[in-house]
Design a protein around this motif. Structure first.
Motif, PDB file in Angstrom:
ATOM      1  N   VAL A 186      85.042  19.071   5.168  1.00 42.98           N
ATOM      2  CA  VAL A 186      85.121  20.304   4.378  1.00 42.98           C
ATOM      3  C   VAL A 186      85.084  21.502   5.332  1.00 42.98           C
ATOM      4  O   VAL A 186      84.182  21.620   6.163  1.00 42.98           O
ATOM      5  CB  VAL A 186      83.956  20.411   3.366  1.00 42.98           C
ATOM      6  N   LEU A 187      86.100  22.371   5.207  1.00 43.94           N
ATOM      7  CA  LEU A 187      86.098  23.628   5.963  1.00 43.94           C
ATOM      8  C   LEU A 187      85.431  24.692   5.103  1.00 43.94           C
ATOM      9  O   LEU A 187      85.742  24.790   3.910  1.00 43.94           O
ATOM     10  CB  LEU A 187      87.531  24.085   6.253  1.00 43.94           C
ATOM     11  N   VAL A 188      84.549  25.468   5.685  1.00 44.31           N
ATOM     12  CA  VAL A 188      83.957  26.578   4.928  1.00 44.31           C
ATOM     13  C   VAL A 188      84.760  27.837   5.262  1.00 44.31           C
ATOM     14  O   VAL A 188      84.687  28.359   6.387  1.00 44.31           O
ATOM     15  CB  VAL A 188      82.462  26.761   5.264  1.00 44.31           C
ATOM     16  N   VAL A 192      72.832  13.794   5.131  1.00 44.12           N
ATOM     17  CA  VAL A 192      73.421  15.135   5.279  1.00 44.12           C
ATOM     18  C   VAL A 192      74.733  15.012   6.058  1.00 44.12           C
ATOM     19  O   VAL A 192      74.895  14.077   6.848  1.00 44.12           O
ATOM     20  CB  VAL A 192      72.467  16.116   6.011  1.00 44.12           C
ATOM     21  N   PRO A 193      75.664  15.954   5.859  1.00 45.69           N
ATOM     22  CA  PRO A 193      76.898  15.891   6.649  1.00 45.69           C
ATOM     23  C   PRO A 193      76.641  16.382   8.067  1.00 45.69           C
ATOM     24  O   PRO A 193      75.661  17.108   8.303  1.00 45.69           O
ATOM     25  CB  PRO A 193      77.825  16.869   5.922  1.00 45.69           C
ATOM     26  N   GLU A 224      81.488  13.764   5.118  1.00 43.71           N
ATOM     27  CA  GLU A 224      80.967  13.331   6.428  1.00 43.71           C
ATOM     28  C   GLU A 224      80.776  14.535   7.365  1.00 43.71           C
ATOM     29  O   GLU A 224      79.898  14.533   8.212  1.00 43.71           O
ATOM     30  CB  GLU A 224      81.938  12.335   7.097  1.00 43.71           C
ATOM     31  N   HIS A 225      81.648  15.541   7.198  1.00 41.36           N
ATOM     32  CA  HIS A 225      81.629  16.629   8.166  1.00 41.36           C
ATOM     33  C   HIS A 225      81.871  17.983   7.494  1.00 41.36           C
ATOM     34  O   HIS A 225      82.717  18.081   6.609  1.00 41.36           O
ATOM     35  CB  HIS A 225      82.746  16.375   9.191  1.00 41.36           C
ATOM     36  N   ALA A 284      91.326  25.523  13.195  1.00 45.73           N
ATOM     37  CA  ALA A 284      91.651  25.441  14.625  1.00 45.73           C
ATOM     38  C   ALA A 284      90.635  24.542  15.342  1.00 45.73           C
ATOM     39  O   ALA A 284      90.993  23.707  16.180  1.00 45.73           O
ATOM     40  CB  ALA A 284      91.652  26.841  15.230  1.00 45.73           C
ATOM     41  N   GLY A 285      89.374  24.688  14.983  1.00 48.70           N
ATOM     42  CA  GLY A 285      88.312  23.892  15.619  1.00 48.70           C
ATOM     43  C   GLY A 285      88.399  22.432  15.210  1.00 48.70           C
ATOM     44  O   GLY A 285      88.188  21.531  16.025  1.00 48.70           O
ATOM     45  N   LEU A 286      88.728  22.195  13.935  1.00 55.61           N
ATOM     46  CA  LEU A 286      88.824  20.804  13.468  1.00 55.61           C
ATOM     47  C   LEU A 286      89.896  20.042  14.260  1.00 55.61           C
ATOM     48  O   LEU A 286      89.688  18.885  14.635  1.00 55.61           O
ATOM     49  CB  LEU A 286      89.144  20.775  11.961  1.00 55.61           C
ATOM     50  N   LYS A 287      91.023  20.711  14.510  1.00 50.68           N
ATOM     51  CA  LYS A 287      92.088  20.050  15.285  1.00 50.68           C
ATOM     52  C   LYS A 287      91.527  19.572  16.614  1.00 50.68           C
ATOM     53  O   LYS A 287      91.816  18.472  17.075  1.00 50.68           O
ATOM     54  CB  LYS A 287      93.240  21.030  15.553  1.00 50.68           C
TER      55      LYS A 287
END
Ligand code: F0G
Length: 449
Positions: free
Chosen positions: A369-371, A261-262, A230-231, A351-354
């Motif tokens: 998914v974190l890149v 697309v995510p 999703e993201h 950090a941004g996802l939080k």
């Protein structure tokens, strides 16, 4: 759109008989998604270098060189997709993965773009290649140029890049120039230089770089059995990576390889946040900033791919966030403690996802998914300073929440110098267990102590 490979025979041409005089309709001329998936999967078992590359394996989507067997490859791509259960819990989502682009041959995502653009440089007969860099582009370019036997010059900001990256450029025999300016100044000088000398410019303004950098999108959904998360959360510096990944997903949707697309969200450091400022500005004005952050890879104030990245965020329904130096340091230690590790610029993603979760922009059920863009060994000094308690200033620590301070305390593992005596070592281990609430004592037979 007409794809160059849609004319010949192959699995992507199902429905068009070979040699058919009938003009196929545009729909029929699109490649066959099932055929392409199968072909890409098959190539994984091939012994040919070009098939073993996680970029050129998807060459039907990279019609940029005439002779694919002459591409310059270090078998880039093929990077792991890790489950991150502990980081998921910290961020407040059920399901979190990390696509670790730091597991590329030169230790960063830049290799996927460099194999593509440098192969074009070779085909066009250039003898010199050049880039301005915060370190990773120069390391990747130097490696690929050395493989191809090209001359290469890199411009990096004096004193503002991680030593691991600088050492790579030298190791791969590049002409390494530290300019007394920042990244933006380096790029400015290089842009003037290429107008006066036949040098092939390999910064991400080079469109072939972005073509290569879109392929991790294909690899990612392939690894997820063609399901789409999703993201996707990506660090933002010069903004080439987010633009390229967005392009990759949009192309796959267009070709019918995926159905949606995510959302793509870009995270910047607070001190190098021109996109974030643009995103939160009512008038949407693009104003460069004087960049400052310890995440030196993304210390960029005037990103080249500003427009492309902002379009990707808007078209996919993503977001732009900024994170502080303290938040970056904590997230990096958390990713490290999960046995994965990454360089500081990559840690902005967690950090941004939080923050995205806290603001309700990402819900608990979304698959994220974190890149992770660079390897942890790119910037060991940052890690050492953090664990020794020498990275963050008192003001930065004061700005942390109580919860964050507790996490820092638990994560920091400064190296110790001890007597070479097992009793002393055991005492330290027991003290550590008591501190970290591990249940059960360290039981060692009396005789062995
Ligand atoms: N993460 C790492 C590890 C990087 O090296 C970079 C960029 C980024 C993220 C940001 O990616 O620029 O595509 O938005 N490094 C460039 C360099 C600028 O010169 O190595 P971006």
């Amino acid at each position: 759109m007409i794809y160059p490979w849609s004319e010949g025979a192959g699995p992507w041409n199902a429905g068009v008989p070979a040699g058919s005089a009938a003009k196929p309709s545009p729909e029929v001329r699109l490649p066959n998604p099932g055929g392409m998936r199968h072909l890409w999967q098959e190539r994984k078992t091939s012994t040919m270098a070009v098939d073993q590359s996680g970029v050129w394996r998807f060459r039907e989507l990279l019609p940029i060189v005439r002779d694919v067997e002459r591409v310059v490859t270090l078998r880039e791509g093929n990077t792991p997709l890790y489950e991150m259960p502990r980081s998921a819990e910290l961020a407040g989502v059920d399901w979190l993965l990390a696509k670790h682009q730091g597991m590329n041959p030169s230790g960063s995502f830049k290799d996927t773009g460099m194999t593509a653009a440098l192969s074009v440089a070779v085909e066009r007969g250039f003898r010199w290649v050049a880039c301005a860099s915060t370190g990773n582009t120069s390391a990747a370019m130097a490696a690929y140029a050395a493989r191809a036997g090209l001359r290469c010059i890199v411009f990096i900001p004096d004193g503002k890049i991680a030593w691991g990256k600088l050492s790579q450029a030298m190791d791969y025999s590049a002409l390494t120039v530290q300019l007394k300016t920042d990244f933006d100044g380096c790029l400015k000088l290089l842009t003037k230089l290429v107008q006066q000398f036949p040098i092939y410019l390999l910064n991400s303004v080079n469109p072939y770089r972005l073509e290569g950098q879109k392929t991790p999108a294909m690899e990612l959904v392939e690894q997820m059995e063609w399901q789409v998360p999703e993201h996707l959360v990506v660090p933002g510096g010069n903004l080439g990576n987010s633009s390229a990944l967005g392009k990759g997903f949009l192309e796959m949707k267009h070709l019918g390889l995926i159905q949606r697309v995510p959302k793509i969200s870009v995270i910047q450091a607070e001190g190098a946040n021109p996109l974030y400022r643009w995103f939160t500005d009512e008038n949407r004005e693009t104003k460069p900033v004087k960049a400052e952050t310890r995440a030196t890879a993304i210390r960029i104030g005037n990103p080249a791919s500003w427009k492309k990245a902002s379009r990707v965020i808007e078209e996919t329904g993503g977001w732009c966030e900024q994170v502080s130096e303290q938040e970056i340091a904590l997230a990096k230690a958390e990713i490290g403690a999960e046995g994965v590790g990454c360089e500081p610029a990559s840690a902005v993603t967690l950090a941004g996802l939080k923050k995205l979760v806290a603001a309700g922009r990402v819900t608990r059920e979304e698959r994220v998914v974190l890149v992770l863009t660079g390897h942890t060994l790119k910037d060991p000094q940052y890690t050492i300073d953090y664990h020794r308690g020498e990275l963050l200033t008192a003001a930065e620590i004061a700005g942390a929440t109580e919860g964050e301070r507790v996490c820092h305390e638990a994560l920091r593992k400064p190296p110790m110098v001890l007597e070479a005596d097992e009793a002393v070592v055991l005492k330290v281990m027991e003290a550590h267990m008591a501190k970290t609430n591990v249940v059960g004592a360290l039981t060692v037979p009396e005789s062995s102590v």
